[in-house]
Scaffold this motif. Structure first.
Motif, PDB file in Angstrom:
ATOM      1  N   CYS A 241       0.842  -1.202   0.000  1.00  0.00           N
ATOM      2  CA  CYS A 241       0.000   0.000   0.000  1.00  0.00           C
ATOM      3  C   CYS A 241       0.874   1.247   0.000  1.00  0.00           C
ATOM      4  O   CYS A 241       1.900   1.294   0.668  1.00  0.00           O
ATOM      5  CB  CYS A 241      -0.874   0.024   1.243  1.00  0.00           C
ATOM      6  N   ILE A 242       0.423   2.237  -0.743  1.00  0.00           N
ATOM      7  CA  ILE A 242       1.157   3.508  -0.784  1.00  0.00           C
ATOM      8  C   ILE A 242       0.230   4.626  -0.304  1.00  0.00           C
ATOM      9  O   ILE A 242      -0.889   4.763  -0.804  1.00  0.00           O
ATOM     10  CB  ILE A 242       1.655   3.804  -2.219  1.00  0.00           C
ATOM     11  N   PHE A 243       0.681   5.364   0.688  1.00  0.00           N
ATOM     12  CA  PHE A 243      -0.115   6.474   1.224  1.00  0.00           C
ATOM     13  C   PHE A 243       0.693   7.753   1.044  1.00  0.00           C
ATOM     14  O   PHE A 243       1.791   7.884   1.570  1.00  0.00           O
ATOM     15  CB  PHE A 243      -0.427   6.190   2.700  1.00  0.00           C
ATOM     16  N   VAL A 244       0.158   8.661   0.237  1.00  0.00           N
ATOM     17  CA  VAL A 244       0.915   9.860  -0.136  1.00  0.00           C
ATOM     18  C   VAL A 244       0.427  11.068   0.661  1.00  0.00           C
ATOM     19  O   VAL A 244      -0.768  11.358   0.692  1.00  0.00           O
ATOM     20  CB  VAL A 244       0.734  10.146  -1.651  1.00  0.00           C
ATOM     21  N   GLY A 247       0.375  17.149   1.262  1.00  0.00           N
ATOM     22  CA  GLY A 247       0.504  18.448   1.930  1.00  0.00           C
ATOM     23  C   GLY A 247      -0.829  19.144   2.096  1.00  0.00           C
ATOM     24  O   GLY A 247      -0.896  20.255   2.614  1.00  0.00           O
ATOM     25  N   LEU A 248      -1.898  18.503   1.662  1.00  0.00           N
ATOM     26  CA  LEU A 248      -3.218  19.130   1.713  1.00  0.00           C
ATOM     27  C   LEU A 248      -4.180  18.302   2.552  1.00  0.00           C
ATOM     28  O   LEU A 248      -5.404  18.381   2.399  1.00  0.00           O
ATOM     29  CB  LEU A 248      -3.757  19.288   0.278  1.00  0.00           C
ATOM     30  N   LEU A 249      -3.604  17.461   3.400  1.00  0.00           N
ATOM     31  CA  LEU A 249      -4.430  16.628   4.278  1.00  0.00           C
ATOM     32  C   LEU A 249      -4.839  17.440   5.498  1.00  0.00           C
ATOM     33  O   LEU A 249      -4.352  18.533   5.731  1.00  0.00           O
ATOM     34  CB  LEU A 249      -3.631  15.397   4.736  1.00  0.00           C
ATOM     35  N   ARG A 250      -5.727  16.837   6.312  1.00  0.00           N
ATOM     36  CA  ARG A 250      -6.113  17.517   7.552  1.00  0.00           C
ATOM     37  C   ARG A 250      -4.948  17.484   8.546  1.00  0.00           C
ATOM     38  O   ARG A 250      -4.019  16.678   8.395  1.00  0.00           O
ATOM     39  CB  ARG A 250      -7.319  16.800   8.151  1.00  0.00           C
ATOM     40  N   LYS A 251      -5.081  18.277   9.585  1.00  0.00           N
ATOM     41  CA  LYS A 251      -4.023  18.333  10.595  1.00  0.00           C
ATOM     42  C   LYS A 251      -3.769  16.927  11.172  1.00  0.00           C
ATOM     43  O   LYS A 251      -4.729  16.230  11.525  1.00  0.00           O
ATOM     44  CB  LYS A 251      -4.451  19.282  11.708  1.00  0.00           C
ATOM     45  N   ASN A 252      -2.559  16.533  11.255  1.00  0.00           N
ATOM     46  CA  ASN A 252      -2.140  15.233  11.825  1.00  0.00           C
ATOM     47  C   ASN A 252      -2.650  13.997  11.074  1.00  0.00           C
ATOM     48  O   ASN A 252      -2.453  12.874  11.514  1.00  0.00           O
ATOM     49  CB  ASN A 252      -2.568  15.082  13.292  1.00  0.00           C
ATOM     50  N   GLU A 253      -3.337  14.226   9.954  1.00  0.00           N
ATOM     51  CA  GLU A 253      -3.945  13.104   9.227  1.00  0.00           C
ATOM     52  C   GLU A 253      -2.899  12.078   8.775  1.00  0.00           C
ATOM     53  O   GLU A 253      -3.110  10.874   8.878  1.00  0.00           O
ATOM     54  CB  GLU A 253      -4.681  13.675   8.007  1.00  0.00           C
ATOM     55  N   PHE A 254      -1.769  12.571   8.280  1.00  0.00           N
ATOM     56  CA  PHE A 254      -0.748  11.678   7.737  1.00  0.00           C
ATOM     57  C   PHE A 254      -0.283  10.706   8.822  1.00  0.00           C
ATOM     58  O   PHE A 254      -0.169   9.508   8.594  1.00  0.00           O
ATOM     59  CB  PHE A 254       0.418  12.510   7.205  1.00  0.00           C
ATOM     60  N   ARG A 255      -0.098  11.237  10.027  1.00  0.00           N
ATOM     61  CA  ARG A 255       0.372  10.413  11.141  1.00  0.00           C
ATOM     62  C   ARG A 255      -0.746   9.484  11.641  1.00  0.00           C
ATOM     63  O   ARG A 255      -0.565   8.276  11.767  1.00  0.00           O
ATOM     64  CB  ARG A 255       0.830  11.353  12.262  1.00  0.00           C
ATOM     65  N   ILE A 269       3.595   1.963   2.650  1.00  0.00           N
ATOM     66  CA  ILE A 269       4.742   2.823   2.349  1.00  0.00           C
ATOM     67  C   ILE A 269       4.205   4.252   2.396  1.00  0.00           C
ATOM     68  O   ILE A 269       3.362   4.629   1.574  1.00  0.00           O
ATOM     69  CB  ILE A 269       5.278   2.524   0.936  1.00  0.00           C
ATOM     70  N   ALA A 270       4.633   5.019   3.401  1.00  0.00           N
ATOM     71  CA  ALA A 270       4.133   6.387   3.547  1.00  0.00           C
ATOM     72  C   ALA A 270       5.126   7.349   2.900  1.00  0.00           C
ATOM     73  O   ALA A 270       6.312   7.325   3.213  1.00  0.00           O
ATOM     74  CB  ALA A 270       3.960   6.714   5.020  1.00  0.00           C
ATOM     75  N   VAL A 271       4.618   8.146   1.965  1.00  0.00           N
ATOM     76  CA  VAL A 271       5.508   9.042   1.215  1.00  0.00           C
ATOM     77  C   VAL A 271       5.145  10.499   1.493  1.00  0.00           C
ATOM     78  O   VAL A 271       4.030  10.922   1.189  1.00  0.00           O
ATOM     79  CB  VAL A 271       5.330   8.812  -0.312  1.00  0.00           C
ATOM     80  N   ASP A 272       6.059  11.229   2.063  1.00  0.00           N
ATOM     81  CA  ASP A 272       5.785  12.648   2.286  1.00  0.00           C
ATOM     82  C   ASP A 272       6.192  13.433   1.038  1.00  0.00           C
ATOM     83  O   ASP A 272       7.365  13.726   0.829  1.00  0.00           O
ATOM     84  CB  ASP A 272       6.566  13.151   3.507  1.00  0.00           C
ATOM     85  N   VAL A 301       4.002  10.564  -8.296  1.00  0.00           N
ATOM     86  CA  VAL A 301       4.603  10.092  -7.036  1.00  0.00           C
ATOM     87  C   VAL A 301       4.320   8.597  -6.864  1.00  0.00           C
ATOM     88  O   VAL A 301       5.205   7.796  -6.534  1.00  0.00           O
ATOM     89  CB  VAL A 301       4.025  10.893  -5.838  1.00  0.00           C
ATOM     90  N   PHE A 302       3.081   8.231  -7.126  1.00  0.00           N
ATOM     91  CA  PHE A 302       2.659   6.833  -6.981  1.00  0.00           C
ATOM     92  C   PHE A 302       3.463   5.936  -7.928  1.00  0.00           C
ATOM     93  O   PHE A 302       3.967   4.880  -7.542  1.00  0.00           O
ATOM     94  CB  PHE A 302       1.161   6.741  -7.290  1.00  0.00           C
ATOM     95  N   ASP A 303       3.586   6.401  -9.149  1.00  0.00           N
ATOM     96  CA  ASP A 303       4.302   5.649 -10.182  1.00  0.00           C
ATOM     97  C   ASP A 303       5.753   5.406  -9.762  1.00  0.00           C
ATOM     98  O   ASP A 303       6.276   4.290  -9.852  1.00  0.00           O
ATOM     99  CB  ASP A 303       4.242   6.474 -11.484  1.00  0.00           C
ATOM    100  N   THR A 304       6.410   6.459  -9.270  1.00  0.00           N
ATOM    101  CA  THR A 304       7.805   6.331  -8.827  1.00  0.00           C
ATOM    102  C   THR A 304       7.924   5.298  -7.714  1.00  0.00           C
ATOM    103  O   THR A 304       8.795   4.421  -7.751  1.00  0.00           O
ATOM    104  CB  THR A 304       8.308   7.703  -8.282  1.00  0.00           C
TER     105      THR A 304
END
Ligand code: XMP
Length: 507
Positions: A241-244, A247-255, A269-272, A301-304
């Motif tokens: 799984c890839i989670f990108v 930079g436009l997510l909600r606060k703390n969403e990525f974490r 695989i978390a990609v900042d 980004v996903f492709d890479t």
């Protein structure tokens, strides 16, 4: 193989509701365009003919390939479907001078297995322009209302039924009973449950994918998460799984989302990539351009990342049934209002085969499957959030500063909705960063700062929506908190527009 009902769609706005009602009785069903040529096998237990905006009396009437007179299984015609049976069977259908729309009550009922358990006076929902005046020979009328003589009719021996009203609509208070009766006439045992769906899907996915590897993009939303957990049950570590972070997510969403995925046992695989997105979006104000850039950058980004994985041959997707159903076009191809329904495709050069474990499910069914898979209620029942995220909630160009102001304001609004008990009463909520600054005073000083708009709507599917009538005290609480805590904001407004004519998002 599960028992199933085939629904032929003549373009009614309620066709998907029929399917949902059938499935509520644990019977699987499929929607096909009216022209579909049904190839009967043992699994098909009945056929339902839907309503339609067309009239059997008009030149452009829709006629199915399927011949109900020779059907090996019971047939139920609803509204247009009933009129079709009446007309093709030699009965009579008349154009009414006006469309009958709204509530009606059944006044006479004769015994018929379809109407079993339905009481005299039962409220039904009508929406028709034509009326059945005479039923075909050897059919009998089984229900009427004050205004129409034929509200329901049947041929018991051949198991052919017609009803003028819409049992699939909630306003038909005993409609669910009528659907259940039809399913029982068809001999359906109710063999379709979340658990059986999971077991079967896992087996099928294993067979289909074998020892191959699957890559999948996750968004933190319900559909992609449930699809990923199903795939992970089936193929374990062959799923990547890839989670990108765009930079436009909600606060703390990525974490937070990563923690959730970790608990679900997903290998993510978390990609900042937030810097890349913000760079690409620099200076861009046009909403459609922003959407396209966000979509394109995501794919790059996903492709890479996917290429780093090496030998991957499948792409997992969280597509659900409403995206798949080939709808009968009433007014020609629908006009694109926003481009988001068209984004998400991956470049052809990736040459991946698609696997979509949820493609036969409605949203509420996805949630039931998710629950059965042990996914937390808070994840399954979260508000929808658009793919381009805060990018389409910052009107005008996007900067890091605006993103962080909006994240902070949004966080306050959403947390307050939760803590004050309004979150689940609202279908979707968020904040919008307006492209204006306004004068204010803070202490002895004049300020010239940003305006944040609160948007909260009630809806069932996002197609239409009303603004949520949140109490003034609550709005005041949120407004004070945002103005006091979020630096750079001196004014908060509340959007009181419904959809249509407004939309839920501002861009
Ligand atoms: P509108 O603004 O069209 O929104 O009333 C209806 C629903 O769609 C969501 N939405 C989007 N979802 N990409 C998405 O994935 C988009 O570009 C997009 N634009 C709107 C919106 O949040 C609402 O749930």
């Amino acid at each position: 193989m599960h028992q199933k009902i085939i629904i032929l769609d003549f373009g009614s706005q309620y066709t998907q509701l029929i399917a949902r009602r059938v499935r509520e009785h644990h019977v699987f069903c499929e929607i096909h365009p009216f022209s579909h040529n049904i190839t009967f096998d043992e699994s098909i237990k009945g056929v339902i003919l839907s309503g339609s905006p067309f009239s059997v009396k008009e030149e452009n009437a829709l006629f199915p390939e399927f011949n109900w007179k020779e059907s090996p299984v019971p047939v139920l015609g609803i509204c247009y479907g009933a009129q079709l049976i009446a007309q093709q069977g030699g009965g009579e259908v008349h154009r009414s001078t006006h469309r009958e729309y709204g509530r009606a009550n059944l006044t006479t009922l004769s015994s018929c297995p379809l109407m079993q358990g339905v009481g005299m006076g039962s409220q039904v929902w009508m929406s028709h322009g034509d009326s059945i005046i005479r039923v075909p020979e050897s059919f009998q009328i089984t229900a009427s209302t004050d205004t129409i003589p034929v509200a329901a009719f049947s041929h018991l021996q051949d198991k052919i039924f017609g009803i003028q009203f819409h049992p699939e609509v909630y306003h038909s208070t005993e409609g669910s009973q009528i659907i259940a009766n039809f399913l029982s006439i068809c001999g359906c045992s109710g063999d379709w449950t979340p658990l059986s769906f999971i077991e079967e899907t896992v087996t099928q996915l294993r067979e289909k994918i074998g020892t191959d590897h699957v890559v999948m993009g996750l968004s933190g939303g319900v559909d992609s998460t449930v699809a990923a957990v199903l795939l992970s049950r089936a193929i374990g570590s062959q799923l990547h799984c890839i989670f990108v972070d765009n930079g436009l997510l909600r606060k703390n969403e990525f974490r937070d989302v990563q923690v959730n995925y970790d608990q679900l046992g997903l290998h993510v695989i978390a990609v900042d990539a937030s810097q890349i997105f913000l760079h690409e979006l620099k200076g861009i104000s046009d909403p459609e351009k922003k959407r396209k850039i966000i979509g394109k950058t995501f794919i790059e980004v996903f492709d890479t990342e996917a290429h780093k994985l090496g030998d991957v041959t499948w792409l997992g997707q969280g597509t659900i049934y409403p995206d798949v159903i080939e709808s009968v076009s009433v007014k020609g191809p629908s006009v694109t209002i926003k481009s988001h329904h068209n984004v998400g495709g991956l470049p052809a050069h990736m040459k991946l085969s698609i696997v979509e474990p949820l493609r036969m499910l409605f949203k509420d069914e996805v949630r039931k499957i998710g629950l059965e898979l042990g996914i937390s209620d808070s994840l399954l029942n979260r508000h929808p959030f658009p793919g381009p995220g805060l990018g389409i909630r910052i009107l005008g160009d996007i900067t890091l500063e605006k993103v962080s102001i909006l994240q902070h304001a949004d966080d306050i609004f959403i947390n307050r909705l939760k803590s004050e008990g309004y979150y689940h009463q609202v279908w979707q909520a968020g904040t919008i960063f307006l492209p204006v600054q306004s004068v204010g005073v803070m202490g002895d000083e004049r300020t010239y700062e940003n305006v944040i708009c609160l948007r909260a709507v009630t809806s069932t599917d996002g197609m239409t929506a009303d603004w949520a009538h949140l109490p003034h005290e609550f709005l005041s609480l949120v407004s004070n908190e945002i103005i006091n805590k979020v630096k750079g904001v001196n004014r908060v407004v509340f959007d009181i527009s419904s959809k249509p004519p407004a939309t839920i998002e501002w861009e």
